[in-house]
Design a protein around this motif. Structure first.
Motif, PDB file in Angstrom:
ATOM      1  N   ASN A 450       0.827  -1.211   0.000  1.00 47.39           N
ATOM      2  CA  ASN A 450       0.000   0.000   0.000  1.00 47.39           C
ATOM      3  C   ASN A 450       0.854   1.250   0.000  1.00 47.39           C
ATOM      4  OD1 ASN A 450      -2.369  -1.582   0.168  1.00 47.39           O
ATOM      5  ND2 ASN A 450      -2.122  -1.742   2.402  1.00 47.39           N
ATOM      6  N   SER A 451       0.521   2.198  -0.822  1.00 45.33           N
ATOM      7  CA  SER A 451       1.279   3.443  -0.919  1.00 45.33           C
ATOM      8  C   SER A 451       0.725   4.483   0.043  1.00 45.33           C
ATOM      9  CB  SER A 451       1.237   3.991  -2.343  1.00 45.33           C
ATOM     10  OG  SER A 451      -0.106   4.262  -2.719  1.00 45.33           O
ATOM     11  N   VAL A 452       1.602   5.413   0.410  1.00 46.96           N
ATOM     12  CA  VAL A 452       1.225   6.504   1.309  1.00 46.96           C
ATOM     13  C   VAL A 452       1.416   7.801   0.550  1.00 46.96           C
ATOM     14  CG1 VAL A 452       1.629   7.617   3.525  1.00 46.96           C
ATOM     15  CG2 VAL A 452       2.027   5.168   3.274  1.00 46.96           C
ATOM     16  N   GLN A 453       0.397   8.611   0.490  1.00 48.83           N
ATOM     17  CA  GLN A 453       0.462   9.849  -0.267  1.00 48.83           C
ATOM     18  C   GLN A 453       0.617  11.057   0.649  1.00 48.83           C
ATOM     19  OE1 GLN A 453       0.607   9.944  -3.588  1.00 48.83           O
ATOM     20  NE2 GLN A 453       0.451   7.689  -3.639  1.00 48.83           N
ATOM     21  N   ARG A 454       1.416  11.999   0.174  1.00 49.10           N
ATOM     22  CA  ARG A 454       1.517  13.290   0.850  1.00 49.10           C
ATOM     23  C   ARG A 454       1.378  14.341  -0.244  1.00 49.10           C
ATOM     24  NH1 ARG A 454       6.702  14.973   4.447  1.00 49.10           N
ATOM     25  NH2 ARG A 454       7.545  15.317   2.371  1.00 49.10           N
ATOM     26  N   PRO A 455       0.160  14.763  -0.538  1.00 52.31           N
ATOM     27  CA  PRO A 455      -0.136  15.530  -1.747  1.00 52.31           C
ATOM     28  C   PRO A 455       0.740  16.750  -1.953  1.00 52.31           C
ATOM     29  CG  PRO A 455      -2.154  14.884  -0.633  1.00 52.31           C
ATOM     30  CD  PRO A 455      -1.019  14.517   0.270  1.00 52.31           C
ATOM     31  N   HIS A 456       0.975  17.524  -0.899  1.00 49.88           N
ATOM     32  CA  HIS A 456       1.672  18.783  -1.091  1.00 49.88           C
ATOM     33  C   HIS A 456       3.124  18.587  -1.502  1.00 49.88           C
ATOM     34  CE1 HIS A 456       2.707  17.755   3.053  1.00 49.88           C
ATOM     35  NE2 HIS A 456       3.741  18.567   2.952  1.00 49.88           N
ATOM     36  N   ILE A 457       3.672  17.370  -1.355  1.00 47.62           N
ATOM     37  CA  ILE A 457       5.028  17.092  -1.834  1.00 47.62           C
ATOM     38  C   ILE A 457       4.987  16.250  -3.104  1.00 47.62           C
ATOM     39  CG2 ILE A 457       7.121  15.759  -1.337  1.00 47.62           C
ATOM     40  CD1 ILE A 457       7.188  16.877   1.341  1.00 47.62           C
ATOM     41  N   ASP A 458       4.143  15.196  -3.108  1.00 48.91           N
ATOM     42  CA  ASP A 458       4.118  14.285  -4.244  1.00 48.91           C
ATOM     43  C   ASP A 458       3.645  14.987  -5.518  1.00 48.91           C
ATOM     44  OD1 ASP A 458       5.032  12.229  -2.733  1.00 48.91           O
ATOM     45  OD2 ASP A 458       3.041  11.476  -2.192  1.00 48.91           O
ATOM     46  N   GLU A 459       2.658  15.882  -5.407  1.00 50.38           N
ATOM     47  CA  GLU A 459       2.203  16.609  -6.574  1.00 50.38           C
ATOM     48  C   GLU A 459       3.294  17.496  -7.126  1.00 50.38           C
ATOM     49  OE1 GLU A 459      -1.323  18.630  -5.521  1.00 50.38           O
ATOM     50  OE2 GLU A 459      -2.523  16.809  -5.228  1.00 50.38           O
ATOM     51  N   HIS A 460       4.048  18.139  -6.223  1.00 48.74           N
ATOM     52  CA  HIS A 460       5.143  19.005  -6.650  1.00 48.74           C
ATOM     53  C   HIS A 460       6.209  18.209  -7.374  1.00 48.74           C
ATOM     54  CE1 HIS A 460       8.080  22.244  -6.598  1.00 48.74           C
ATOM     55  NE2 HIS A 460       8.945  21.396  -6.056  1.00 48.74           N
ATOM     56  N   ASN A 461       6.538  17.030  -6.849  1.00 46.44           N
ATOM     57  CA  ASN A 461       7.560  16.207  -7.477  1.00 46.44           C
ATOM     58  C   ASN A 461       7.104  15.718  -8.850  1.00 46.44           C
ATOM     59  OD1 ASN A 461       9.243  16.459  -5.295  1.00 46.44           O
ATOM     60  ND2 ASN A 461       8.538  14.605  -4.284  1.00 46.44           N
ATOM     61  N   SER A 462       5.794  15.352  -8.972  1.00 48.94           N
ATOM     62  CA  SER A 462       5.316  14.863 -10.258  1.00 48.94           C
ATOM     63  C   SER A 462       5.307  15.976 -11.300  1.00 48.94           C
ATOM     64  CB  SER A 462       3.888  14.292 -10.091  1.00 48.94           C
ATOM     65  OG  SER A 462       2.998  15.297  -9.648  1.00 48.94           O
ATOM     66  N   ALA A 463       5.123  17.223 -10.855  1.00 46.50           N
ATOM     67  CA  ALA A 463       5.144  18.347 -11.785  1.00 46.50           C
ATOM     68  C   ALA A 463       6.530  18.572 -12.342  1.00 46.50           C
ATOM     69  CB  ALA A 463       4.626  19.606 -11.089  1.00 46.50           C
ATOM     70  N   ASP A 464       7.552  18.232 -11.551  1.00 42.64           N
ATOM     71  CA  ASP A 464       8.921  18.402 -12.027  1.00 42.64           C
ATOM     72  C   ASP A 464       9.236  17.417 -13.146  1.00 42.64           C
ATOM     73  OD1 ASP A 464       9.213  20.365 -10.208  1.00 42.64           O
ATOM     74  OD2 ASP A 464      10.225  19.116  -8.689  1.00 42.64           O
TER      75      ASP A 464
END
Length: 464
Positions: A450-464
């Motif tokens: 199972n994955s754990v999400q932390r939107p405010h960081i993971d979204e930023h990383n995916s945008a890069d």
């Protein structure tokens, strides 16, 4: 009393002290590095001890073991020993035992061991000028009982990390080696288990040590000794051993101490449990003085280690310990040529453990000594801290393959936290260990899919 004869040129019995609860981990290292066997019966594990066979040719490898604290040559042992009822009879038994031991053979093996015997020193005193020697008492009446040093296994040592040290860099040279032609000065230390014996520890040491002096004419020296005989009076056993180390093997790597400094031997055992593979990224998010990542970088150099702590002083101590080892190769890494040395693959950082500046699924292994809630933090704080750090650890470790090994004395809190986060962590093994007289737990965890999400960081990383 039948006493087997010691053959110093042949196979002898060795005893090694280890953190109570981690005997099986130490046995694994002994079998792989000393015995080259997978036979589970090759090493016998008892509380705080492992026993195995060795030869004088393996002495160098013995002193290179990372999981054990002290090494002993087993001179004589009696199982199912029946103690005499009177004190006089018990003293007479000890005198007979001392007389029947071949002390020439003991001396011979002691001299074999001398090239590997480091002089006693305290790491926190490294670089300081030695104090004036005390006046030596040479009477047999001065042979006292008990090993009062802090070098014994963790079943009797002071609280884990009781050392205190200023943030002052320390200069150090290689530890002195005892000269091979040095005259023998000895002491007898007695450890009595229970109170069923008719004789006390001081009385046993006095009688046994006095008889040894009568036979060998060795000089008694309680502080500057270079040979130590240990007499263990068990509940229903008796054992005589020769100390092959004058100080614990855990006295390595750390020169800048904090409030709680984990023993490198315990750190090694925790890392060993994680089955570290080449290329793994290993993280200690609450590193303190850095005992765990430093031990890992020394023993498993083909990996990358990150050590972090929220406390500024702790992160500074960790960095100082790493820099000291990089500058003083012979202190921590015997296997690295100084002319071709490489710095430790270890970075230090100050961070918040509950909000790590790392990408999700970027780490393979997490090993950490969590705050017990006694000298650091409180158990009330742990109720919020443990769930937060376990979730953050789950986020940064790789699903399915990620592992974690955590040490804490606050077992109730971590068990509750793991139960609440069982979708991210499964408990593979738990060990009950003795850390400075405290019954602590080692929890070996495996990451679920199972994955754990932390939107405010993971979204930023995916945008890069």
């Amino acid at each position: 009393m039948n006493v087997e004869r010691l053959n110093p040129d042949g196979i002898v019995s060795i005893s090694a002290s280890v953190t109570t609860g981690m005997e099986d981990v130490a046995a694994t290292e002994v079998k792989s590095k000393i015995l080259n066997t997978s036979d589970k019966h090759a090493v016998t594990a008892k509380q705080g001890r492992v026993y195995f066979k060795a030869t004088k040719k393996s002495l160098s490898d013995l002193h290179s073991l990372r999981s054990v604290d002290r090494l002993y040559l087993v001179i004589h042992t009696v199982e199912n020993y029946v103690y005499p009822e009177s004190k006089v009879a018990a003293e007479e038994d000890l005198s007979k035992l001392a007389s029947s031991i071949d002390w020439d053979s003991v001396t011979q093996f002691w001299r074999y061991n001398l090239p590997y015997l480091k002089a006693r020193s305290r790491q926190e005193d490294l670089g300081k000028k030695p104090s004036k020697k005390r006046k030596v008492k040479e009477s047999a009446h001065d042979v006292l009982a008990g090993d009062n040093s802090t070098d014994d296994d963790e079943s009797g040592n002071p609280m884990n990390g009781s050392h205190k040290h200023d943030d002052i860099p320390i200069e150090m040279t290689a530890l002195p080696i005892v000269e091979s032609k040095a005259p023998i000065s000895f002491r007898v230390s007695t450890n009595r288990v229970g109170k069923n014996q008719p004789i006390t520890s001081p009385e046993a040491s006095y009688k046994f040590g006095g008889k040894i002096q009568d036979i060998t004419n060795w000089k008694v020296d309680l502080t500057g000794y270079n040979l130590e005989v240990l007499l263990c009076l068990g509940l229903n056993s008796l054992e005589v051993t020769l100390a092959l180390t004058l100080q614990s093997l855990h006295r390595r790597n750390i020169t800048h101490f904090g409030i709680t400094t984990l023993r490198p031997t315990t750190a090694y055992n925790m890392l060993q449990l994680c089955d570290i593979q080449p290329g793994d990224v290993v993280i200690d998010p609450m590193c303190g003085t850095g005992a765990i990542p430093i031990e890992g970088a020394l023993e498993w150099p083909n990996n990358f280690y990150i050590a972090g702590d929220i406390v500024k002083a702790a992160a500074k101590r960790c960095r100082c310990n790493v820099e000291f080892l990089d500058e003083n190769v012979m202190f921590g890494r015997k296997f690295i040529d100084k002319t071709n040395r490489k710095n430790l693959l270890l970075d230090t950082i100050r961070w918040d453990t509950t909000n790590l500046p790392l990408k999700s699924s970027s780490a393979d292994v997490i090993v950490s000594d969590l705050p017990f809630g006694k000298r650091v933090g409180s158990k009330v704080d742990n109720r919020k801290l443990y769930p937060a750090i376990l979730q953050e650890m789950a986020r940064v470790t790789r699903p399915e393959t990620g592992r974690a090994c955590l040490l804490t004395q606050d077992k109730r809190t971590i068990i509750r936290a793991l139960s609440a986060l069982n979708q991210f962590w499964t408990v593979r093994k738990t060990l009950s260990v003795n850390i400075g007289g405290l019954t602590a737990g080692v929890f070996l965890l495996k990451r679920t899919k199972n994955s754990v999400q932390r939107p405010h960081i993971d979204e930023h990383n995916s945008a890069d």
